[in-house]
Design a protein around this motif. Structure first.
Motif, mmCIF file in Angstrom:
data_model
loop_
_atom_site.group_PDB
_atom_site.id
_atom_site.type_symbol
_atom_site.label_atom_id
_atom_site.label_comp_id
_atom_site.label_asym_id
_atom_site.label_seq_id
_atom_site.Cartn_x
_atom_site.Cartn_y
_atom_site.Cartn_z
ATOM 1 N N ASN A 233 -45.916 -20.244 -4.316
ATOM 2 C CA ASN A 233 -44.415 -20.313 -4.033
ATOM 3 C C ASN A 233 -44.016 -19.774 -2.846
ATOM 4 O O ASN A 233 -42.631 -19.923 -2.508
ATOM 5 C CB ASN A 233 -43.815 -19.594 -5.198
ATOM 6 C CG ASN A 233 -43.817 -20.097 -6.600
ATOM 7 O OD1 ASN A 233 -43.620 -21.459 -6.740
ATOM 8 N ND2 ASN A 233 -44.248 -19.369 -7.772
ATOM 9 N N ASN B 17 -41.653 -22.138 -0.471
ATOM 10 C CA ASN B 17 -40.182 -22.522 -1.078
ATOM 11 C C ASN B 17 -39.550 -21.169 -1.143
ATOM 12 O O ASN B 17 -38.356 -21.113 -1.628
ATOM 13 C CB ASN B 17 -40.392 -23.070 -2.281
ATOM 14 C CG ASN B 17 -40.834 -24.578 -2.115
ATOM 15 O OD1 ASN B 17 -40.517 -24.956 -0.991
ATOM 16 N ND2 ASN B 17 -41.307 -25.072 -3.064
ATOM 17 N N SER B 18 -40.109 -19.665 -1.039
ATOM 18 C CA SER B 18 -39.307 -18.694 -1.103
ATOM 19 C C SER B 18 -38.533 -18.301 0.099
ATOM 20 O O SER B 18 -38.173 -17.093 0.180
ATOM 21 C CB SER B 18 -40.402 -17.583 -1.772
ATOM 22 O OG SER B 18 -40.974 -18.148 -2.960
ATOM 23 N N ARG C 19 -39.566 -23.072 -8.652
ATOM 24 C CA ARG C 19 -40.807 -22.184 -8.238
ATOM 25 C C ARG C 19 -41.560 -22.782 -9.639
ATOM 26 O O ARG C 19 -41.271 -22.840 -10.701
ATOM 27 C CB ARG C 19 -40.511 -20.866 -8.591
ATOM 28 C CG ARG C 19 -39.285 -20.346 -7.561
ATOM 29 C CD ARG C 19 -39.042 -18.816 -7.886
ATOM 30 N NE ARG C 19 -40.241 -18.001 -7.972
ATOM 31 C CZ ARG C 19 -41.137 -17.323 -7.063
ATOM 32 N NH1 ARG C 19 -40.901 -17.602 -5.809
ATOM 33 N NH2 ARG C 19 -42.149 -16.595 -7.270
#
Length: 713
Positions: A522, A525-526, A583
């Motif tokens: 993740n 994309n975090s 997520r």
């Protein structure tokens, strides 16, 4: 018609005669040999205790989790399952009513008191050469010192008529004739003692000697032809060739043989499967003199004539190719993904922790059964008093048969090894044996799918951790693979930016694919993400450079460098097509009870018991032939600095609990965690995080807006 009746009657008569002879056979070649034995003689009992360990009686006659010597261990045969019997002195279900003559005849002749022959799963064909004095000592021990257990014996699952015992008398007549140990005057006294143990009570030939069509050992002692102890397959494991051949013990020193029998491992290899049990229950308890005698006997066994010069290592080109990022050879990519974390790019593993693959005769042996089985099902080292910990290899049965075959062929022909091809069908056959599953080939994904959730927690899709072998066909494959290498080999590839011994994947385990092991799944994309420690929103590039400054105790990368772009490319690829704002339902770091009060004194002992085998008694880590760290240092100048998240007690404890110790169980993919409680993890983390390490002046600016956590340094 009359002739037919006569023929039938003749056949029936012959069968009847054979039956009567078979029933009487044990009596005319295995008569009782009664003797007066003082079962209360302490010296005799101690000797019997020792000899019971030499004979490995407890291993076979104790079921997993069962009472010692009470039987119930399942032994698989081609005809069905045989269960070991109760040999405690219980008078109803055990051997409590055995006279010495009954005991001697059962142990050395394979005949019960009622005259019925025993299955040759009992190695009486080897025990027959044991001396009278040794058998008497065993009798004294079992009758006086073994705890009495009333436990009924389990019937076999062998179907009728194969379960009839009387034909076994003919088997014994052919293959278990009475014999005595023959002294070879060409051997030294030490070697003769070794021969006596190996041929007799230690019954090494029962596993390591090839068997014939009637499942008999082809030979029972060293003789012309050299098939004795030349290797054999038993329950799917290949019992190693013990002769002085390149696929046997030619590459072993006498000291290594002793070390292996005593501890179940050497600096390069380890016992798995049935041999691990032999070490755990038998050979670790043998005297130094007897182990030396056995080693000296085995080392003098000559090579078979057709094996002289049959195998020699080739030049090792594999290490250089893998270190250069050349994964073009079939199986190389999967090896690096699944195996290199333990067995390393140079194939040398970690001494006494992960067996070497380079030059390991088990790897390139003619028969790959053990290699296939341990890869599929995993295996545990023997637990002994001679090493701090026993390590485990988890199974890789979640991989396809063709993937496992590809990896094994790479291993069998890497680092100078050269072995015959392992085929998909070989893996399929072993899978059926160890899993009892009829499916021969596995082409569907075996790894479970993970949920993908949106910000509201709704499931909006699914995700499977991708295989590195999928990278090759992508337009930016070179960048992704370079990023993978940088994360795996950070200290070597970026020496100007890493000033200690750590790599990114020292913390982000299994190439960032492991739940609770700080996965990268993740990560892409975090970010950007607000970081309380910095007191502001930071980009992914800033976060990576924070690790270089703290965990690596080093220098930041140029944000626009190829190296930075490559690492982010790998993280983006790992995210697959999960869009921003969603997520994968995968835990980054496990929970820990932060209310627990650390006890560093207790933590020091836990460290010695659970950590020092890999990270060193003084936290110095373990290095390979290149001076690179196999296991990172946990304190000292080459460890992470005081600004690293791992320098915080509870932060470290959450990582330690779920991921350490490493390789201690069958948890996939690295046999990690599951050994320590929250309190254990907190205590050991308090101990090692507060050992001397480099400072990080920048930590004075941490937590500008929020109170510092209680464990912040």
């Amino acid at each position: 018609m009359k002739k037919l009746k006569v023929a039938i009657l003749s056949v029936l008569g012959l069968l009847a005669v054979m039956f009567l002879i078979a029933v009487s056979t044990p009596y005319w070649f295995a008569t009782k040999q009664e003797a007066k034995v003082d079962v209360r003689d302490p010296q005799l009992i101690r000797k019997g205790d020792y000899l019971a360990r030499v004979g490995n009686c407890g291993d076979c006659h104790t079921a997993p989790g069962g009472r010692p010597f009470a039987g119930g261990l399942a032994m698989q045969t081609p005809m069905g399952t045989i269960y070991s019997t109760n040999i405690t002195p219980d008078k109803i279900t055990g051997i409590g009513n055995y006279s010495y003559g009954d005991f001697e005849r059962a142990v050395r002749r394979g005949v019960r008191p009622d005259g019925a022959p025993l299955y040759p799963a009992m190695p009486y064909v080897s025990y027959v050469v044991a001396s009278d004095s040794d058998i008497q000592a065993l009798y004294a021990y079992f009758m006086s010192s073994v705890e009495t257990v009333e436990q009924n014996n389990q019937p076999t699952t062998i179907p009728w008529p194969l379960n009839m015992r009387w034909p076994l008398a003919w088997w014994q007549l052919l293959f278990a004739q009475p014999r005595q140990f023959v002294t070879d005057t060409a051997l030294s006294a030490d070697q003769q003692r070794g021969a006596y143990l190996v041929e007799g009570l230690a019954h090494c030939g029962a596993c390591h000697t090839p068997r014939g069509i009637a499942l008999q050992e082809e030979v029972l002692r060293d003789a012309d032809g050299g098939t004795y102890l030349s290797g054999s397959v038993l329950e799917g494991w290949y019992a190693k060739n013990l002769r002085n051949e390149n696929t046997g013990l030619a590459s072993w020193t006498e000291d290594q043989v002793v070390d292996f029998l005593r501890t179940g491992r050497t600096e390069r290899t380890a016992a798995f499967g049935n041999m691990a049990a032999v070490v755990a229950h038998s050979t670790q308890y043998l005297s130094a003199g007897d182990l030396r005698s056995m080693a000296r006997y085995l080392k003098q066994l000559p090579a078979r004539k057709d094996r002289l010069g049959a195998w020699s290592p080739k030049e090792d080109t594999t290490t250089a190719r893998l270190r250069a990022g050349d994964y073009s050879e079939p199986g190389a990519t999967r090896y690096v993904e699944h195996c290199a974390i333990c067995h390393r790019l140079d194939g040398r593993g970690a001494p006494r922790v992960s067996p070497a693959l380079a030059g390991n005769s088990t790897v390139f042996d003619d028969d790959a059964s053990s290699l296939i089985q341990v890869t599929l099902a995993g295996g545990a080292m023997a637990k002994t008093a001679h090493d701090r910990m026993a390590f485990v290899m988890p199974g890789f049965d979640h991989l396809h048969n063709r993937e496992i075959a590809e990896i094994l062929n790479f291993i069998r022909n890497g680092w100078g090894n050269h072995g015959a091809e392992v085929r998909d069908s070989d893996v399929a056959r072993m899978r059926r044996l160890v899993d009892h599953k009829p499916t021969a080939y596995y082409d569907a994904p075996l790894a479970p799918a993970l949920n993908v959730k949106d910000r509201a927690g709704n499931v909006v899709g699914s995700y499977r951790i991708p295989s590195d072998s999928d990278i090759a066909g992508l337009p930016n494959a070179a960048d992704i693979l370079y990023g993978k290498r940088l994360l795996n080999e950070t200290a070597r590839l970026l020496p100007e930016h890493v000033l200690n011994g750590l790599n990114c994947n020292s913390c982000h385990l299994s190439q960032g694919k492991l739940e609770h092991g700080a996965p990268y799944v993740n990560t892409f994309n975090s970010f950007p993400q607000f970081i309380a420690r910095a007191g502001k929103e930071v980009s992914l590039k800033q976060r990576i450079n924070g690790c270089f400054l703290r965990s690596m105790n080093g220098k930041p990368l140029d944000p626009d460098s190829r190296e930075m772009s490559a690492m982010i490319a790998y993280m983006k690829w790992l995210a697959q097509k999960v869009p921003a704002g969603q997520r994968v339902d995968m835990v980054n770091v496990g929970k820990i009870d932060t209310s627990l009060v650390p006890d560093p004194v207790r933590g020091k002992q836990i460290y010695a018991d659970q950590c020092a085998a890999c990270h060193g008694t003084s936290g110095e880590g373990m290095q390979d032939q290149f001076g690179e760290f196999i296991f990172p240092p946990l304190w000292g100048d080459r460890s992470f600095n005081l600004g690293a998240g791992m320098a915080r007690t509870y932060k470290a404890a959450s990582f330690v609990k779920y991921n350490m110790p490493f390789a201690v169980n069958l948890n996939k993919p690295t046999g990690q965690g599951g050994m320590l409680s929250d309190q254990d993890a907190v205590d050991v983390s308090e101990f090692f995080t507060h050992q001397p390490r480099p400072d990080f002046p920048g930590r004075a600016n941490d937590w500008p807006n929020d109170p510092k956590p209680k464990d912040a340094r």
